[in-house]
Scaffold this motif. Sequence first.
Motif, PDB file in Angstrom:
ATOM      1  N   THR A  64       0.892  -1.260   0.031  1.00 23.95           N
ATOM      2  CA  THR A  64      -0.057  -0.086   0.007  1.00 23.95           C
ATOM      3  C   THR A  64       0.889   1.188  -0.066  1.00 23.95           C
ATOM      4  O   THR A  64       0.654   2.328  -0.623  1.00 23.95           O
ATOM      5  N   TRP A  86       1.102   4.145  -2.879  1.00 23.62           N
ATOM      6  CA  TRP A  86       0.859   5.493  -2.774  1.00 23.62           C
ATOM      7  C   TRP A  86       1.698   6.430  -3.061  1.00 23.62           C
ATOM      8  O   TRP A  86       1.761   7.654  -3.376  1.00 23.62           O
ATOM      9  N   GLU A 110       0.625   5.536  -7.571  1.00 28.82           N
ATOM     10  CA  GLU A 110      -0.531   6.416  -7.875  1.00 28.82           C
ATOM     11  C   GLU A 110      -0.115   7.762  -8.435  1.00 28.82           C
ATOM     12  O   GLU A 110      -0.611   8.227  -9.183  1.00 28.82           O
TER      13      GLU A 110
END
Length: 365
Positions: A266, A270, A274
């Motif tokens: 994660t 991020w 992303e």
Amino acid sequence: MDLEKPPAQQPPDGCLVVAIRVPVRIVMLVVVLPVRMAWDALVVAGRFLDDAVLRPVGRGLLWFGRAVFVWPFVALWRWVLVPAGRALAWLGHVLVAVPCGWLYRYVLTPIGHAIAWVGRGIAAGLAWVYARVLTPVGHGIMWLLKGLGAVLAAGGVGVAWLVRYLLVVPATWLYEWLLAPVGRALVWCVNGLVWAVRMIVTGIGTALYWTCRILFVLPALALWRWLLVPVGHALAVVGREIGAALGHAWRVAGHISRAVGRFLATLFRWIFVEPVRWAYARVLTPVGHAVRDAVLRPVGEALRAAGRATRQALASARDSARQARADFRRMLFGEPRQPRATVRREPAAADTRTLGSSTTALTKD
């Protein structure tokens, strides 16, 4: 009706087992957690390496191996060896099989029949010699041997009578009245000696058995029963608890490692994925569309127009060259001969026969 079997009732664990279980599981978790996290990291790295490197390299090596080794040999087999083998088979059939068949049929077979006929004649001659010559001679020899055997049998009866009364009868008397009693006495003495030796050996063996039992077996049995068995039970409990703690720690470490991996994934998404996706969607895609609409599409249209003009110029040049060649040929050889028109008996496709027209045989003037 309940078809499921009830769970087996396990005996309750003692206080010693419970006291050993908790610290052992804590120690095992502390020891196993780094190993499990390293193992999960190696598994992820191995899967990424397999998907990104090993499989493409393997496919490339497989294609290269097929292109270098398999396809040349297949082409060699299909286009060289198979036709060469068929040609050699045809040559072998024409040069070897057909002459050998002709030789066997027209040379060896008549020679074999002749040899068989000669052999049958020789066998018939030998059979006649056996039946007419050897058989009477053999019968005569057998008659002479039978007479000689009768004479020898008459002499053998007298010899047998002399042997019986001069050798067999005295030997039988000597065995019954002298050798048999002496042998029985010797057997009785030997049996008595064997019984005495057996009793002595049995006594010595019994004494040695009880001595070894008292000195070795009973202490070893006591050591096994009162020391080794309890220690083995304790070690088995400790080993079982260590194995169970190791499995439990491995599973707990797996959950922790999975949670850490998800957190890192994660975080990586991020931090890196992303922003890259946002930059691609918000920056690079509009810029690419603008470059396509402002630069690439006009350049493409200009290139396509230039290509069409070039193709039209080349087509005009080809037509001019073709017309020049036709004029030059006409100047040298004159006008080409026109084909003579032939009268067709059948009407053309556009003028088909009808009952109202005069093209049919019934309505023609």
